[in-house]
Enzyme design. Sequence first.
Site, PDB file in Angstrom:
ATOM      1  N   SER A 181      36.790  28.918  49.155  1.00 16.70           N
ATOM      2  CA  SER A 181      36.428  27.557  48.609  1.00 16.70           C
ATOM      3  C   SER A 181      37.201  26.307  49.107  1.00 16.70           C
ATOM      4  CB  SER A 181      36.750  27.752  46.775  1.00 16.70           C
ATOM      5  OG  SER A 181      36.212  26.614  46.198  1.00 16.70           O
ATOM      6  N   GLU A 198      26.226  31.496  44.802  1.00 13.55           N
ATOM      7  CA  GLU A 198      27.388  30.576  44.641  1.00 13.55           C
ATOM      8  C   GLU A 198      27.345  29.710  43.502  1.00 13.55           C
ATOM      9  OE1 GLU A 198      30.179  30.277  46.466  1.00 13.55           O
ATOM     10  OE2 GLU A 198      29.664  31.439  48.478  1.00 13.55           O
ATOM     11  N   HIS A 207      30.264  32.190  43.124  1.00 12.08           N
ATOM     12  CA  HIS A 207      31.241  31.700  43.723  1.00 12.08           C
ATOM     13  C   HIS A 207      32.811  32.632  43.231  1.00 12.08           C
ATOM     14  CE1 HIS A 207      33.351  28.459  45.978  1.00 12.08           C
ATOM     15  NE2 HIS A 207      34.038  28.349  44.942  1.00 12.08           N
TER      16      HIS A 207
END
Length: 513
Positions: A196, A317, A418
Site C-alpha cells: 500500500s 482491492e 486490499h
Amino acid sequence: MTATDRLVARTTGGLLGGRTDGATTVWRGIRYAAPPSGAMRWRAPAPGAPWQGIADAGAFGPAAPQNPNPAVPLGPDIHVSEDCLFLNVRTPSNVGPGDGLPVMVWVHGGAYTFGSASQPLFDGRSLVEAGEVVLVTINYRLGGLGFAELGGFATAEDRVDGNLALRDVLLALEWVQENARAFGGDPERVTVFGESAGGGLVTTLLATPSAEGLFARAIAQSSPVSSVYELDRAREVGARLLRELGAADLAAARARSAQEVVDAAARVYAAVPAEEPGVIPFAPAVDGELVPEHPIAVLREGRGLRVPLLIGTNRDEATLFKYMKSPLMPITEPTITAMFRAMAAERPDAELPSRAQVLDAYEGVRHRALGLGIARDIGFRMPTVWAAEGHARIAPVHLYRFDRTTPMLELLGIGATHASELPYLWGELDGGRKDPTFLLGGRRRGREVSRRMQERWTAFAHGRSPDAAGAPDWSRYDAEGRATLVIDAEDRIVPDLDGELRRGWGDEVLAFR
C-alpha cells in the site's frame, strides 16, 4: 561465538543488546535518525548520535504521530511521538556478523497516514525462520508531518525540506548499508519491500536517482504507483494544512503540538478526496530534485533503477475501502464521473480512454460491482501493469495477483481485498478474537498459501527465481508472454491475465492521480 555474544551487535552508533526467542534474535527500537521535532520538524532527517556502553534494544520505539485507527493496531504499550525514527532487526539465532544473509527491509502501509513497524502483524519471526533472511522493519514520518510540502512558506532564515517520509526511508536504507554485516546481513543483497503506502514508497524509490546502490531488489505490493503529486498540487495541500492549523508561517506551525498537526491533517485528509475523487491528500511529490519526474512515467518508459522487481495487487482491492466507507477511492457513479472529468481537464493533450472504451473491459461485470472494478484498476492494477511492462525492459520483473480469500470474507463481500495478503506473507493467520477471516474455515489451506508466499518472497530476496515447492514456476513478465502468477488455494500461471483491462484502459499513463 556463544549465544550470549550474538545478542550484542556492534553498529556504527554503538553496541546494541537484543533478545532471543531461541530460533531468532531481535533488536528493537534502534534509532537511525535524530528526533525530527522542534527546529527539525519538516526538515530532512539527520543521522542519530552515537552512544556509550550497550544500549538496550528490547522494546519498540514510539510510532509516528497519528490518530488511533482500530484497523491499524500499533501493538501493546506503543505510544506516538515525533521522535519516531526507529527501526528493528530480526535474524536467525544461528547467524553472526559476516554470515552474509540477504536483508529484507519492510516499509509499512497505512494510506501515508497510519501504521508503524511495531504492528503485531509485522512481528517477522515466521518470515525469518522460513526464509533465512535478516529482516529490518522501519518507521517513517506520516501525514502532515511526513508528506506536507511547505516550500512555499520557506524563507532564507526558516527553511523546510520536502518528501520527508521518502528521505526517512532513504536514511534508514543508508543505515542498513552501514550496519547490515553486524547482524549477519549482506549490504549488497538488500531487498526493500512494502505494501500500500509502503509499496508506493518502494515504486517511488525506483524513480529516485539518489536511491541507487541502497538496495538490490524491490517488492511492491498493492502500490498506488501513480498516486504521486505534482509539486503545485502538493503545495496547495500544504497551504491548506497550515490554514487548518491557524498558522500564518512556519514558526507558528512549528509552535503547534504534534497532535494539533495530526488533527489538522485529518481534516485535510477527509476534505480533499471528497472534493477531488481519486486524490489522496498526502503522498510523495515530484519535486524536481529528490524525485525529478513522476514515478509512473519513469517506470512505464523503462528508466527506473535497474533492479529486479516483484510487483502485484489483490483481486478485490477496492472492497475494503467500500466496507470502511473510505473517501479515498471513487466507487459510485457520480464520483467516477467526476474523476474522469478531472482527468480530462488536467490532461487536455492526452489521448485518455473514453468512458465507453473503459466499460468494454468490464463486460459481464454486474452493475453494482462496476465501480469497485474501475476504482481497483485506476488506483492499483493498471498502474502496476504499466510499471511492470516498462520495468521489464531493463530488469527482471515478476507480476502477481493475489486471489486467495475465505468463505467468510466472500460472504461479507470483501473477498481478496486490499491488504488481505499480509497475514499470509507474514505467517500471522491468527488475527485474534475479532478477526472474522477464518470463522467459516479456510485456515488449513491458508497455511499452505502462507508457506508458498514466504518461499517465493524470500527466494526472490536470495536472488533466486521466486518459485515454491509443489507449485508452478513463476516466469518473468515480458511483453511477449506477460506471465502472471495468480496466488490462490492452488497457484497458477496465467498468460496476459490483464489483457482485457489493457485494451480497455489503453497505454496512456494516468500520471496525476
